[in-house]
Design a protein around this motif. Structure first.
Motif, PDB file in Angstrom:
ATOM      1  N   SER A  54      98.180 129.082 -36.319  1.00  0.00           N
ATOM      2  CA  SER A  54      99.550 128.569 -36.408  1.00  0.00           C
ATOM      3  C   SER A  54      99.595 127.050 -36.571  1.00  0.00           C
ATOM      4  CB  SER A  54     100.347 128.974 -35.168  1.00  0.00           C
ATOM      5  OG  SER A  54      99.757 128.424 -34.009  1.00  0.00           O
ATOM      6  N   PHE A  55      98.464 126.369 -36.362  1.00  0.00           N
ATOM      7  CA  PHE A  55      98.404 124.920 -36.555  1.00  0.00           C
ATOM      8  C   PHE A  55      96.959 124.493 -36.721  1.00  0.00           C
ATOM      9  CE2 PHE A  55      97.654 125.388 -32.073  1.00  0.00           C
ATOM     10  CZ  PHE A  55      96.782 124.368 -31.750  1.00  0.00           C
ATOM     11  N   ARG A  56      96.773 123.273 -37.188  1.00  0.00           N
ATOM     12  CA  ARG A  56      95.442 122.694 -37.313  1.00  0.00           C
ATOM     13  C   ARG A  56      95.314 121.498 -36.381  1.00  0.00           C
ATOM     14  NH1 ARG A  56      93.602 122.868 -43.671  1.00  0.00           N
ATOM     15  NH2 ARG A  56      93.234 125.105 -43.663  1.00  0.00           N
ATOM     16  N   ALA A  57      94.154 121.380 -35.777  1.00  0.00           N
ATOM     17  CA  ALA A  57      93.864 120.252 -34.890  1.00  0.00           C
ATOM     18  C   ALA A  57      92.843 119.350 -35.567  1.00  0.00           C
ATOM     19  CB  ALA A  57      93.317 120.753 -33.557  1.00  0.00           C
ATOM     20  N   TYR A  58      93.055 118.056 -35.446  1.00  0.00           N
ATOM     21  CA  TYR A  58      92.180 117.058 -36.049  1.00  0.00           C
ATOM     22  C   TYR A  58      91.569 116.194 -34.947  1.00  0.00           C
ATOM     23  CZ  TYR A  58      94.888 118.370 -40.137  1.00  0.00           C
ATOM     24  OH  TYR A  58      95.498 119.083 -41.130  1.00  0.00           O
ATOM     25  N   HIS A  59      90.284 115.933 -35.068  1.00  0.00           N
ATOM     26  CA  HIS A  59      89.594 115.080 -34.109  1.00  0.00           C
ATOM     27  C   HIS A  59      88.673 114.149 -34.891  1.00  0.00           C
ATOM     28  CE1 HIS A  59      90.789 117.423 -30.571  1.00  0.00           C
ATOM     29  NE2 HIS A  59      90.643 118.462 -31.363  1.00  0.00           N
ATOM     30  N   SER A  60      88.618 112.906 -34.469  1.00  0.00           N
ATOM     31  CA  SER A  60      87.660 111.987 -35.088  1.00  0.00           C
ATOM     32  C   SER A  60      87.150 110.999 -34.042  1.00  0.00           C
ATOM     33  CB  SER A  60      88.278 111.247 -36.268  1.00  0.00           C
ATOM     34  OG  SER A  60      89.280 110.362 -35.843  1.00  0.00           O
ATOM     35  N   TYR A  61      85.928 110.570 -34.269  1.00  0.00           N
ATOM     36  CA  TYR A  61      85.295 109.565 -33.417  1.00  0.00           C
ATOM     37  C   TYR A  61      84.640 108.524 -34.315  1.00  0.00           C
ATOM     38  CZ  TYR A  61      85.700 112.808 -29.488  1.00  0.00           C
ATOM     39  OH  TYR A  61      86.176 113.644 -28.514  1.00  0.00           O
ATOM     40  N   LYS A  62      84.755 107.270 -33.923  1.00  0.00           N
ATOM     41  CA  LYS A  62      84.042 106.174 -34.577  1.00  0.00           C
ATOM     42  C   LYS A  62      83.201 105.541 -33.469  1.00  0.00           C
ATOM     43  CE  LYS A  62      84.758 102.318 -37.687  1.00  0.00           C
ATOM     44  NZ  LYS A  62      85.761 101.537 -38.430  1.00  0.00           N
ATOM     45  N   LEU A  63      81.882 105.759 -33.534  1.00  0.00           N
ATOM     46  CA  LEU A  63      81.004 105.430 -32.405  1.00  0.00           C
ATOM     47  C   LEU A  63      79.950 104.392 -32.765  1.00  0.00           C
ATOM     48  CD1 LEU A  63      80.377 109.109 -31.224  1.00  0.00           C
ATOM     49  CD2 LEU A  63      82.098 107.509 -30.366  1.00  0.00           C
ATOM     50  N   LYS A  64      79.649 103.536 -31.790  1.00  0.00           N
ATOM     51  CA  LYS A  64      78.542 102.581 -31.871  1.00  0.00           C
ATOM     52  C   LYS A  64      77.635 102.861 -30.685  1.00  0.00           C
ATOM     53  CE  LYS A  64      80.982  98.831 -34.158  1.00  0.00           C
ATOM     54  NZ  LYS A  64      81.393  97.426 -34.091  1.00  0.00           N
ATOM     55  N   GLN A  65      76.331 102.765 -30.933  1.00  0.00           N
ATOM     56  CA  GLN A  65      75.372 103.121 -29.888  1.00  0.00           C
ATOM     57  C   GLN A  65      74.345 102.021 -29.677  1.00  0.00           C
ATOM     58  OE1 GLN A  65      73.744 107.035 -30.381  1.00  0.00           O
ATOM     59  NE2 GLN A  65      71.981 106.624 -29.082  1.00  0.00           N
ATOM     60  N   LYS A  66      74.074 101.733 -28.408  1.00  0.00           N
ATOM     61  CA  LYS A  66      72.972 100.857 -28.001  1.00  0.00           C
ATOM     62  C   LYS A  66      72.168 101.616 -26.960  1.00  0.00           C
ATOM     63  CE  LYS A  66      75.091  96.365 -28.778  1.00  0.00           C
ATOM     64  NZ  LYS A  66      75.546  95.111 -28.165  1.00  0.00           N
ATOM     65  N   LYS A  67      70.976 102.030 -27.341  1.00  0.00           N
ATOM     66  CA  LYS A  67      70.101 102.850 -26.496  1.00  0.00           C
ATOM     67  C   LYS A  67      70.850 104.105 -26.040  1.00  0.00           C
ATOM     68  CE  LYS A  67      67.149  99.057 -25.173  1.00  0.00           C
ATOM     69  NZ  LYS A  67      66.501  98.331 -24.116  1.00  0.00           N
ATOM     70  N   ASP A  68      71.119 104.251 -24.721  1.00  0.00           N
ATOM     71  CA  ASP A  68      71.786 105.464 -24.235  1.00  0.00           C
ATOM     72  C   ASP A  68      73.269 105.244 -23.933  1.00  0.00           C
ATOM     73  OD1 ASP A  68      71.520 103.898 -21.980  1.00  0.00           O
ATOM     74  OD2 ASP A  68      70.868 105.531 -20.682  1.00  0.00           O
ATOM     75  N   THR A  69      73.834 104.119 -24.401  1.00  0.00           N
ATOM     76  CA  THR A  69      75.242 103.804 -24.160  1.00  0.00           C
ATOM     77  C   THR A  69      76.014 103.835 -25.473  1.00  0.00           C
ATOM     78  OG1 THR A  69      74.629 102.414 -22.287  1.00  0.00           O
ATOM     79  CG2 THR A  69      76.814 102.068 -23.220  1.00  0.00           C
ATOM     80  N   VAL A  70      77.163 104.505 -25.460  1.00  0.00           N
ATOM     81  CA  VAL A  70      77.982 104.644 -26.666  1.00  0.00           C
ATOM     82  C   VAL A  70      79.397 104.156 -26.369  1.00  0.00           C
ATOM     83  CG1 VAL A  70      78.938 106.308 -28.318  1.00  0.00           C
ATOM     84  CG2 VAL A  70      76.607 106.607 -27.463  1.00  0.00           C
ATOM     85  N   THR A  71      79.973 103.421 -27.319  1.00  0.00           N
ATOM     86  CA  THR A  71      81.367 102.980 -27.241  1.00  0.00           C
ATOM     87  C   THR A  71      82.012 103.236 -28.586  1.00  0.00           C
ATOM     88  OG1 THR A  71      80.779 100.734 -27.927  1.00  0.00           O
ATOM     89  CG2 THR A  71      80.897 101.149 -25.548  1.00  0.00           C
ATOM     90  N   GLY A  72      83.346 103.247 -28.607  1.00  0.00           N
ATOM     91  CA  GLY A  72      84.026 103.436 -29.881  1.00  0.00           C
ATOM     92  C   GLY A  72      85.474 103.837 -29.716  1.00  0.00           C
ATOM     93  N   TYR A  73      85.956 104.600 -30.709  1.00  0.00           N
ATOM     94  CA  TYR A  73      87.361 104.992 -30.782  1.00  0.00           C
ATOM     95  C   TYR A  73      87.470 106.484 -31.080  1.00  0.00           C
ATOM     96  CZ  TYR A  73      87.833  99.990 -31.130  1.00  0.00           C
ATOM     97  OH  TYR A  73      87.755  98.647 -30.875  1.00  0.00           O
ATOM     98  N   PHE A  74      88.573 107.081 -30.624  1.00  0.00           N
ATOM     99  CA  PHE A  74      88.841 108.486 -30.950  1.00  0.00           C
ATOM    100  C   PHE A  74      90.263 108.611 -31.485  1.00  0.00           C
ATOM    101  CE2 PHE A  74      90.876 108.322 -26.843  1.00  0.00           C
ATOM    102  CZ  PHE A  74      91.907 109.236 -26.920  1.00  0.00           C
ATOM    103  N   ASN A  75      90.492 109.715 -32.185  1.00  0.00           N
ATOM    104  CA  ASN A  75      91.812 110.036 -32.710  1.00  0.00           C
ATOM    105  C   ASN A  75      91.935 111.557 -32.695  1.00  0.00           C
ATOM    106  OD1 ASN A  75      94.236 110.172 -34.042  1.00  0.00           O
ATOM    107  ND2 ASN A  75      93.641 108.780 -35.681  1.00  0.00           N
ATOM    108  N   ALA A  76      93.060 112.066 -32.203  1.00  0.00           N
ATOM    109  CA  ALA A  76      93.270 113.518 -32.151  1.00  0.00           C
ATOM    110  C   ALA A  76      94.722 113.813 -32.484  1.00  0.00           C
ATOM    111  CB  ALA A  76      92.932 114.057 -30.768  1.00  0.00           C
ATOM    112  N   GLY A  77      94.951 114.901 -33.187  1.00  0.00           N
ATOM    113  CA  GLY A  77      96.313 115.256 -33.541  1.00  0.00           C
ATOM    114  C   GLY A  77      96.404 116.685 -34.021  1.00  0.00           C
TER     115      GLY A  77
END
Length: 175
Positions: A54-77
């Motif tokens: 009945s609908f579609r879900a969208y997810h995205s991640y834009k990630l940067k990684q340094k060793k075992d640590t990750v930071t970034g942005y997400f978007n969902a709709g």
């Protein structure tokens, strides 16, 4: 009473020394194995489209990684205009899984509005050229049936290598 151990040639060796040397070698091997454990690379842009009938879900991640640590942005709709959230993400890689925490900058999520991050509700697993997104059972608010469904059928996120790439649509369970 001292325990003694006989070896070839008739020499006697203290059993405690053998145990000590054996434990030391096992510890050294374990340290070497941990150092060689390869940390998966989660960096890049990742997207998912899931069709729930009945609908579609969208997810995205834009990630940067340094060793075992990750930071970034997400978007969902969703395609029906239901929900929709975006913000920042951070996480740690443990045992090959990226446990992520999110905070919202969209003003749709007052509970975890930045700078307050959520608990590790989700974790990502890298499988070849895709990332599988699962709900962390430790924090899940899903029913037992929903947890099984998401475990058996996780969101698949595809790496975006070129502009205007549209990932394949993943058919999800229709309710």
């Amino acid at each position: 009473m001292q325990l003694l151990f006989w070896v070839r040639g008739g020499d006697m060796i203290n059993f405690k020394k053998i145990v000590f040397v054996t434990i030391s070698l096992l510890f050294a091997l374990q340290v070497c194995a941990k150092q060689k454990e390869k940390i998966p690379d989660f960096s890049g842009e990742w997207e998912s489209i899931a069709d729930f009938c009945s609908f579609r879900a969208y997810h995205s991640y834009k990630l940067k990684q340094k060793k075992d640590t990750v930071t970034g942005y997400f978007n969902a709709g969703a395609s029906k205009g239901q929900g929709g959230d975006w913000g920042r993400v951070k996480g740690k890689i443990r045992h090959g899984k990226l446990f992520i925490r999110e905070c919202s900058t969209s003003e749709t999520n007052d509970i975890y509005a930045c700078p307050k991050y959520s608990p590790e509700f989700k974790f990502l697993v890298k499988k070849r050229k895709v990332i599988l997104r699962y709900h962390n059972p430790k924090y899940s608010v899903l029913t037992k049936e929903q947890r099984k469904e998401t475990k058996d059928n996780p969101f698949v996120l595809y790496k975006i290598y070129k502009k205007n790439y549209i990932p394949p649509v993943q058919k999800m369970h229709c309710q």
